[in-house]
Enzyme design. Structure first.
Site, PDB file in Angstrom:
ATOM      1  N   ALA B  11       0.858  -1.141   0.107  1.00 21.02           N
ATOM      2  CA  ALA B  11      -0.014   0.000   0.023  1.00 21.02           C
ATOM      3  C   ALA B  11       0.797   1.097   0.012  1.00 21.02           C
ATOM      4  O   ALA B  11       0.721   2.207   0.618  1.00 21.02           O
ATOM      5  CB  ALA B  11      -0.966  -0.116   1.205  1.00 21.02           C
ATOM      6  N   GLY B  12       2.163   1.294  -0.840  1.00 23.24           N
ATOM      7  CA  GLY B  12       2.732   2.262  -0.981  1.00 23.24           C
ATOM      8  C   GLY B  12       2.171   3.150  -2.183  1.00 23.24           C
ATOM      9  O   GLY B  12       0.760   2.953  -2.421  1.00 23.24           O
ATOM     10  N   PHE B 114      16.601  19.090  -9.802  1.00 23.73           N
ATOM     11  CA  PHE B 114      17.076  18.076  -9.406  1.00 23.73           C
ATOM     12  C   PHE B 114      18.105  17.488 -10.018  1.00 23.73           C
ATOM     13  O   PHE B 114      18.476  18.211 -11.181  1.00 23.73           O
ATOM     14  CB  PHE B 114      15.886  16.950  -9.257  1.00 23.73           C
ATOM     15  CG  PHE B 114      15.653  16.445  -7.738  1.00 23.73           C
ATOM     16  CD1 PHE B 114      15.268  17.463  -7.072  1.00 23.73           C
ATOM     17  CD2 PHE B 114      15.569  15.031  -7.339  1.00 23.73           C
ATOM     18  CE1 PHE B 114      14.800  16.956  -5.589  1.00 23.73           C
ATOM     19  CE2 PHE B 114      15.221  14.674  -6.443  1.00 23.73           C
ATOM     20  CZ  PHE B 114      15.010  15.685  -5.158  1.00 23.73           C
ATOM     21  N   GLN B 227      21.554   1.565  -6.005  1.00 23.97           N
ATOM     22  CA  GLN B 227      21.896   3.019  -5.819  1.00 23.97           C
ATOM     23  C   GLN B 227      22.217   3.233  -4.544  1.00 23.97           C
ATOM     24  O   GLN B 227      21.525   3.161  -3.465  1.00 23.97           O
ATOM     25  CB  GLN B 227      20.575   3.859  -6.206  1.00 23.97           C
ATOM     26  CG  GLN B 227      20.866   5.456  -6.267  1.00 23.97           C
ATOM     27  CD  GLN B 227      19.702   6.233  -6.840  1.00 23.97           C
ATOM     28  OE1 GLN B 227      18.652   6.439  -6.308  1.00 23.97           O
ATOM     29  NE2 GLN B 227      19.969   6.464  -7.998  1.00 23.97           N
ATOM     30  N   HIS B 229      22.748   6.603  -2.240  1.00 26.41           N
ATOM     31  CA  HIS B 229      22.309   7.825  -2.469  1.00 26.41           C
ATOM     32  C   HIS B 229      23.681   9.083  -1.875  1.00 26.41           C
ATOM     33  O   HIS B 229      24.239   8.484  -0.665  1.00 26.41           O
ATOM     34  CB  HIS B 229      21.274   8.230  -1.439  1.00 26.41           C
ATOM     35  CG  HIS B 229      20.464   9.714  -1.717  1.00 26.41           C
ATOM     36  ND1 HIS B 229      21.061  10.670  -0.989  1.00 26.41           N
ATOM     37  CD2 HIS B 229      19.367   9.990  -2.503  1.00 26.41           C
ATOM     38  CE1 HIS B 229      20.169  11.834  -1.602  1.00 26.41           C
ATOM     39  NE2 HIS B 229      19.177  11.156  -2.278  1.00 26.41           N
ATOM     40  N   LEU B 239      18.203   9.403   5.232  1.00 27.71           N
ATOM     41  CA  LEU B 239      18.229  10.192   3.753  1.00 27.71           C
ATOM     42  C   LEU B 239      18.165  11.767   4.247  1.00 27.71           C
ATOM     43  O   LEU B 239      17.179  12.201   4.805  1.00 27.71           O
ATOM     44  CB  LEU B 239      17.015   9.666   2.953  1.00 27.71           C
ATOM     45  CG  LEU B 239      16.977  10.509   1.807  1.00 27.71           C
ATOM     46  CD1 LEU B 239      18.111  10.048   0.736  1.00 27.71           C
ATOM     47  CD2 LEU B 239      15.526  10.036   0.856  1.00 27.71           C
ATOM     48  N   GLU B 242      17.770  15.031  -1.762  1.00 24.07           N
ATOM     49  CA  GLU B 242      18.700  15.532  -2.881  1.00 24.07           C
ATOM     50  C   GLU B 242      18.220  17.009  -3.236  1.00 24.07           C
ATOM     51  O   GLU B 242      19.033  17.900  -3.709  1.00 24.07           O
ATOM     52  CB  GLU B 242      18.663  14.821  -4.428  1.00 24.07           C
ATOM     53  CG  GLU B 242      19.237  15.295  -5.425  1.00 24.07           C
ATOM     54  CD  GLU B 242      19.157  14.467  -6.560  1.00 24.07           C
ATOM     55  OE1 GLU B 242      19.464  12.941  -6.294  1.00 24.07           O
ATOM     56  OE2 GLU B 242      18.885  14.558  -7.676  1.00 24.07           O
ATOM     57  N   ARG B 273      22.956  10.624  -9.326  1.00 23.22           N
ATOM     58  CA  ARG B 273      23.612   9.997  -8.222  1.00 23.22           C
ATOM     59  C   ARG B 273      24.839   9.235  -8.188  1.00 23.22           C
ATOM     60  O   ARG B 273      25.666   9.483  -6.968  1.00 23.22           O
ATOM     61  CB  ARG B 273      22.279   9.639  -7.417  1.00 23.22           C
ATOM     62  CG  ARG B 273      21.095  10.401  -7.016  1.00 23.22           C
ATOM     63  CD  ARG B 273      20.119   9.811  -6.278  1.00 23.22           C
ATOM     64  NE  ARG B 273      19.089  10.795  -6.032  1.00 23.22           N
ATOM     65  CZ  ARG B 273      17.888  10.362  -5.647  1.00 23.22           C
ATOM     66  NH1 ARG B 273      17.595   8.993  -5.328  1.00 23.22           N
ATOM     67  NH2 ARG B 273      16.990  11.455  -5.212  1.00 23.22           N
ATOM     68  N   HIS B 337      20.536   3.182  -1.043  1.00 26.58           N
ATOM     69  CA  HIS B 337      19.180   3.713  -1.030  1.00 26.58           C
ATOM     70  C   HIS B 337      18.262   3.295  -1.770  1.00 26.58           C
ATOM     71  O   HIS B 337      16.750   2.965  -1.500  1.00 26.58           O
ATOM     72  CB  HIS B 337      19.265   5.104  -1.613  1.00 26.58           C
ATOM     73  CG  HIS B 337      18.079   6.132  -1.500  1.00 26.58           C
ATOM     74  ND1 HIS B 337      17.343   6.496  -0.636  1.00 26.58           N
ATOM     75  CD2 HIS B 337      17.656   6.867  -2.579  1.00 26.58           C
ATOM     76  CE1 HIS B 337      16.459   7.092  -0.863  1.00 26.58           C
ATOM     77  NE2 HIS B 337      16.438   7.580  -2.328  1.00 26.58           N
ATOM     78  N   ARG B 372      19.100   5.494 -11.308  1.00 27.72           N
ATOM     79  CA  ARG B 372      17.843   6.155 -11.256  1.00 27.72           C
ATOM     80  C   ARG B 372      18.142   7.597 -11.301  1.00 27.72           C
ATOM     81  O   ARG B 372      18.799   8.017 -10.307  1.00 27.72           O
ATOM     82  CB  ARG B 372      17.003   5.772 -10.328  1.00 27.72           C
ATOM     83  CG  ARG B 372      15.530   6.483 -10.196  1.00 27.72           C
ATOM     84  CD  ARG B 372      14.632   5.720  -9.325  1.00 27.72           C
ATOM     85  NE  ARG B 372      15.224   5.847  -7.897  1.00 27.72           N
ATOM     86  CZ  ARG B 372      15.041   6.947  -7.063  1.00 27.72           C
ATOM     87  NH1 ARG B 372      14.573   7.954  -7.414  1.00 27.72           N
ATOM     88  NH2 ARG B 372      15.580   6.750  -5.869  1.00 27.72           N
ATOM     89  N   LEU B 378       9.220   8.316  -7.726  1.00 22.14           N
ATOM     90  CA  LEU B 378       7.902   8.575  -7.731  1.00 22.14           C
ATOM     91  C   LEU B 378       7.216   8.560  -8.841  1.00 22.14           C
ATOM     92  O   LEU B 378       5.941   8.001  -8.859  1.00 22.14           O
ATOM     93  CB  LEU B 378       7.639   9.887  -6.813  1.00 22.14           C
ATOM     94  CG  LEU B 378       8.048  10.276  -5.406  1.00 22.14           C
ATOM     95  CD1 LEU B 378       7.769  11.345  -4.707  1.00 22.14           C
ATOM     96  CD2 LEU B 378       7.829   9.050  -4.285  1.00 22.14           C
TER      97      LEU B 378
END
Lengths: 330, 558, 295
Positions: B11-12, B114, B227, B229, B239, B242, B273, B337, B372, B378
């Protein structure tokens, strides 16, 4: 440093009552800057696998690890051991209040989410859906960040004074969520929402005790949001179930008239001069006060310089009219 | 026994987006999740979500190209085109649902910069973008009255006649196992961050979906692409977004130099990254770090900008380091990450197993390839979450409800009973996980080499052996987290092996996979995806060509 | 030691015994009180529900008046103190907001510069005078009297507005004064909870439930009396106690003392000056226990 965690345990599967609910002490070697959650995980991983708690992010964003430490709710991942240490280096850890315990530090949060569901917690815009985004000011969106910072951890519900008395109260988290829509310029159901929140169990049942403000780990200020909903109810002139708006109105009138509060007048103006049953209900209290020669007089003397108070009050209203809203501090 | 058309696991963001899409398309949809919906790790996404919005003057081709370049040309370009083209409407959808995105002066959506992208195309809510979207999707789930099996743990996928027909799952509160049948199952369980120690990921991020699919015979793809971070907090690995650099933050070494000028003269701190993490690690390795860290300096942004746009990481700094980012630079280092790899799916989220879909970090479409871009994860969750939900809902229309025997639970009950009945041997799930995490962090890091990875593989094999004998310290039925951790570890020891095996085999450096013994990208031999199948002797590797549409591989520089 | 004295509406209305006892106790400690007769009501949080900006303007007026007097403010009401402290915090934290407030005050020839200090009498006793000194002045130690402290929400929350970081002892100030008076502290979970007063006219049942819960809790732990620095808590816990008792169908009969009433007894002040006869719940047993002759 060597610390002791005194943990409230609960095991529903235990055969006897004394084994079901009890306190257990664990000794932990906790680094100075570690959190209570670090210690709990340490226990769960290396001392007692049966110790049961929820936790995940360790960064105060997932909302899993709300419990009571030394009697007050908070996120364990945000509670530093150093600050929580009491006498003899003991920290008391218990599950949240106002919600049934499932096991050890895990509570059943269905009451919490039932309340959230009850406020229609989703945006209800009116009019046709635009092709692009809805226009809104950055200021309004930033204002909503404060209340959207709620992570639904349950700390406010745990320590809410009113919920302790009356499970019908919508409670701080759900009402803060409600405010998130009332304050969202894109929502079109403000009036309907306020009418709903005005009912028994809604915004007027809060006692303003600030327990929720104090324990909220994210600075959401749930009680402040409830007060803003009351302000909205006042602005809309909505009729409430409980004399709340009239109480505040009567209060303002009283201050305006005399510069200070006239308690007797406040009561009569709140309920209405002809609301005989309600006033009669207050009668025994008033009689006892009169008997003790402490019944406040209906005819108060105004403070010196009351005109200045009145001028300030109308000037403040003027500022609001000119700016279109009440000035707010950061 | 319960029955649904579409069952979403997790349920993300990806899971809730998939469920909403499936339900809106008319399918009887349910979500099953091991934690309450708003607890998912999507919460921890801070900085934003990318999209090229045409009406704001952006072009999706640019976004797609920069994603391809960021992926070091390992991303499938057909999928990346879909991602970039679908981004705009996905953002507008989220805005319409109620996400309180930051605005420009005209009241339209505002953006921030970003990494790895020339243009500011990251839409955001302060530095709680993931949480802000997650909570709005939850609002929509409440509105849709979607059935949610809350705090249920899936123990296995029901595989019959080569297709997926549902799951066996345990209600954590009672410990009871149940069959839930479904015509389509969508895995949206996130990554497997707890394979590494430390990790920015929450304790629940244990690769369950990847493990379930792998055990059911679906191949995992590009799992060696992990990855790190560039800005995770010194002690606890939390975290630091960024967006801190997007808003103008500097990275400094022990001499106070903005060292990124050396490694990425154009993009500097906002290179992709993998590049920033390698640069930091190089500074640290060459003695210009401070206690194994470099410094993230935001002081010049001013207190007000920090307290409004970066309030959450400022809160973290105050809570965990004891100072505000407006007052002092904060020590950070590369930390595990995200995993670019995952369950191999097509652009509709379908895996190699009929009836089984995957979306979000648990899947590999592949849009991230070897690395990524920040704020693309997202986007991945909402674009491919929705596509999976829609496709599954269409697919189930012509499919009869599967008939599964209720006795299927016995298989899992037996497995769990065996786990609980094992005698204590002094070892523990926690110790095994920690040893696994340390082995991975030590030798499957920002820089890798043959010898180190061989050591890691041997270490992981040892943890697998230990796992077969470990006892569960709690035998109760009610909310037995001890048992859950044991089941999760079962998935993780296998996933760790897949990551190392893929990394050992890939004899080149690409994206986040940087080998000191093979420092160059090798497009002749390695422009291909790694596939890993589960066999009794561990992962069997196979390879798949990368899909190209319009961008030829070039030397990558920032 | 001199203060701009802000007695609050209730001590001048519904609880006259508080005003009298506070003045008498201050005199005993040599605290000079210059009453702010022209100060308005704080708004008690109720006015703030309607219009927080208006409330802040009124309180900034009071602050500016104290600044002109060159004195810190002394309150004898937890609610007044809390509302002042919160307004203080908002006005201090955001200078641009303070400027907007000052714009409203301008016509009155007033400006709040942000320098005023506001203290509850409890804090003055515990911090400026000190429990040791209080103890020295005690002539009639309340030995054997078991007293439950009841702070009132606004004197404990939100801690960020109340200076608890700078003055951590404020969190236990009431207990320290009870002990200094020679009485025994009865600790109970309700001591920092809500008395229910703000909802008495809105949801009387819940309010009475709170009164009953806290008074019964204290009584069960052996309290002879409860003491509070908040006249609003006093109104509810004392004035409404019979009603609360009827609601839960129990005899409670717990005397509720104002903070200066308790201090006054220990300082040997006359019980008539302290208005002990004005409390709704009779204080007879308290007076007997500490050896005061009843006239």
């Amino acid at each position: 440093m060597q610390i002791t965690l005194k943990v409230k345990r609960y095991n529903p599967e235990a055969t006897s009552e004394d084994k079901k609910s009890y306190f257990q002490e664990y000794k932990v070697d906790a680094p100075a800057d570690s959190t209570v959650l670090d210690s709990l995980i340490q226990i769960r991983e290396y001392q007692d696998e049966s110790l049961t708690l929820r936790c995940s992010c360790r960064g105060a964003i997932c909302g899993s690890c709300a419990m009571r430490v030394n009697g007050h709710a908070g996120l364990m991942c945000k509670t530093k051991v150093e600050k929580a240490l009491g006498k003899n280096n003991v920290i008391l850890v218990e599950p949240m209040g106002n919600q049934p315990v499932v096991k050890d530090l895990v509570v059943d949060m269905s009451l919490f989410f039932d309340k959230v569901r009850a406020v229609e917690p989703y945006l209800q815009p009116v009019g046709p859906e635009p092709k692009e985004e809805r226009i809104a000011s950055n200021e309004d969106m930033l204002h909503l960040v404060g209340v959207m910072s709620c992570i639904m951890c349950g700390a406010c519900v745990s320590d809410c004074t009113v919920l302790e008395m009356d499970p019908n109260f919508l409670g701080p988290a759900a009402l803060a969520k409600a405010y998130r829509f009332v304050a969202d310029p894109r929502d079109g159901k403000t009036k309907e929402r306020i009418t709903e929140y005005n009912k028994y169990g809604g915004i007027w049942d809060c006692t303003r005790c600030m327990e929720c403000v104090q324990v909220c780990p994210k600075g959401v200020d749930p009680m402040g949001r409830i007060m803003m909903l009351r302000t909205k109810a006042d602005e809309l002139g909505t009729k409430d179930y409980s004399y709340g708006v009239r109480h505040a109105d009567a209060f303002e009138d009283s201050v305006k008239k005399g510069g200070k509060l006239n308690e007797a007048e406040l009561v009569i103006n709140t309920f209405g001069f002809f609301n005989v049953p309600k006033l009669l209900g207050m009668l025994p209290v008033a009689m006892r006060a009169a008997y003790k020669r402490k019944m406040p007089s209906l005819f108060h003397k105004s403070i010196p310089g009351v005109q200045s108070v009145r001028r300030i009050m109308s000037k403040a209203h003027e500022v609001e009219k000119v700016q279109g809203k009440k000035p707010m501090p950061r | 026994m319960y029955q649904h058309d579409v069952l979403v696991i997790g349920a993300g963001l990806a899971g809730m987006r998939a469920a909403l899409a499936a339900q809106q398309a008319g399918a009887d949809t349910a979500i099953i999740t091991k934690v309450t919906p708003v607890r998912s790790h999507s919460n921890a996404a801070q900085g934003g979500i990318n999209a090229a919005l045409t009406h704001l003057g952006d072009d999706w081709h640019e976004h797609a190209y920069e994603t391809v370049k960021g992926s070091d040309y390992l991303g499938d370009q057909d999928a990346i085109e879909i991602l970039a083209q679908d981004a705009g409407r996905s953002i507008i959808e989220l805005e319409h649902m109620g996400v309180i995105f930051s605005r420009g002066p005209d009241g339209k959506l505002g953006t921030r910069h970003f990494g790895g992208q020339q243009r500011a195309r990251t839409f955001y809510v302060a530095d709680i973008t993931g949480a802000a979207i997650l909570h709005v999707l939850f609002e929509q789930i409440l509105k849709a009255k979607t059935r949610v099996y809350e705090e249920w743990f899936v123990t296995s996928l029901i595989m019959e006649d080569g297709e997926c027909r549902g799951v066996v799952a345990m209600e954590i509160k009672s410990g009871k196992l149940e069959v839930i049948t479904a015509k389509a199952v969508i895995l949206a369980t996130g990554g497997c961050g707890r394979v590494f120690e430390p990790s920015t990921n929450g304790l629940i991020v244990t690769g369950d979906g990847m493990g379930l699919a792998y055990n059911a015979g679906a191949p995992l793809m590009d799992m060696e692409m992990t990855q790190f971070h560039p800005t995770t907090l010194k002690n606890n690995g939390i975290l630091m977004t960024e967006a801190a650099r997007g808003e103008g933050g500097y990275l400094l070494n022990s001499k106070g130099e903005r060292f990124m000028e050396k490694y990425a003269p154009t993009f500097k701190e906002l290179a992709s990254r993998d590049v920033v993490s390698r640069s930091e690690q190089t500074e640290i390795n060459e003695g210009r770090g401070i206690d194994g860290c470099v410094l993230l300096d935001l002081r010049h942004l001013g207190r007000e900008a920090i307290e409004t746009k970066l309030a959450y990481i400022n809160e973290i700094a105050i809570d965990y380091m004891g100072f505000s980012l407006a007052d002092k630079p904060i020590p950070v280092r590369p930390g595990y990450h995200y995993i670019m790899g995952g369950i191999k799916t097509n652009v509709d989220g379908l895996t190699k197993i009929p009836g089984l879909y995957a979306a979000g970090e648990t899947a590999c479409v592949s849009v991230h390839g070897g690395n990524r871009l920040g704020a693309n994860s997202l986007l991945d969750t909402v674009v491919f979450g929705r596509r999976s939900g829609e496709h599954a809902a269409q697919m189930v229309k012509s499919k009869p409800a599967p008939k599964v025997s209720e006795a299927r639970v016995q298989q899992d009950e037996k497995h769990i009973k065996a786990l609980l009945d094992r005698p204590a041997n002094g070892d523990s799930v926690a110790k095994i996980r920690l040893d696994m995490g340390n082995a991975m962090t030590e030798n499957v890091q920002v820089f890798r080499n043959e010898q180190g990875m061989k050591t890691a593989l041997a270490d992981i094999k040892k943890t697998q052996e230990r796992y077969k004998k470990v006892a569960v310290g709690n035998k109760g039925k009610v909310f037995n987290t001890s048992l859950i951790f044991a089941l999760e570890l079962g998935f993780m020891v296998d996933l760790a092996e897949v990551i190392v095996a893929g990394a050992l085999a890939r004899k080149e450096s690409r994206g986040a996979h940087a080998r000191t013994d093979f420092p160059d990208r090798d497009d002749v031999n390695w422009m291909k995806h790694t596939l890993a199948y589960n066999t009794e002797n561990g992962p069997k590797l196979d390879y798949l060509p990368v899909v190209f549409t319009q961008w030829e591989p070039k030397v990558r520089s920032y | 030691m001199k203060f701009a004295f802000y007695p609050g509406c209730v001590s001048k209305g519904g609880c006259p015994e508080l005003f009298a006892s506070a003045v008498a106790v201050a005199e005993k400690f040599g605290i000079e009180l210059d009453e702010m007769k022209g100060a308005s009501c704080t708004g008690a949080g109720i006015l703030q529900e309607k219009n927080r900006f208006l409330g802040d303007c009124l309180n900034a007026r009071t602050f500016a008046m104290a600044e002109n007097m060159g004195l810190p403010i002394l309150t004898i009401c937890s609610t007044c103190q809390g509302v002042f402290s919160q307004a203080h915090q908002r006005l201090d934290r955001d200078p641009s907001y303070r400027a907007q407030v000052n714009e409203v005050l301008k016509e009155e020839g007033l400006e709040y510069k942000g320098t005023v200090e506001v203290k509850h009498m409890l804090w003055v006793l515990a911090e400026d005078i000190g429990a040791t000194e209080v103890k020295k002045r005690v002539v009639r130690p309340l030995t054997g009297l078991r007293v439950a402290p009841f702070y009132g929400c606004y004197l404990v929350r939100p801690s960020s507005a109340l200076g608890f970081d700078m003055h951590p002892a404020r969190q236990t100030s009431l207990e320290s004064i009870i002990e200094a008076c020679g009485a025994e502290v009865v600790d109970f979970p309700g001591k920092t909870r809500c008395c229910g007063f703000p909802i008495t006219t809105i949801n009387e049942k819940n309010s009475m439930g709170m009164v009953a819960k806290h008074t019964l809790d204290a009584k069960d732990r052996g309290a002879d009396a409860m003491v509070t620095p908040c006249p609003l808590c006093h109104l509810n816990l004392d004035g409404y106690q019979p009603k609360a008792a009827a609601q839960v169908n129990e005899n409670i009969d717990l005397p509720i003392l104002h903070l200066p009433q308790m201090l006054g007894l220990a300082l040997g002040l006359d019980s008539n000056i302290l208005g002990m006869g004005r409390n709704i719940m009779t204080t007879y047993n308290v007076l007997m226990k500490v050896g005061v002759k009843i006239h």
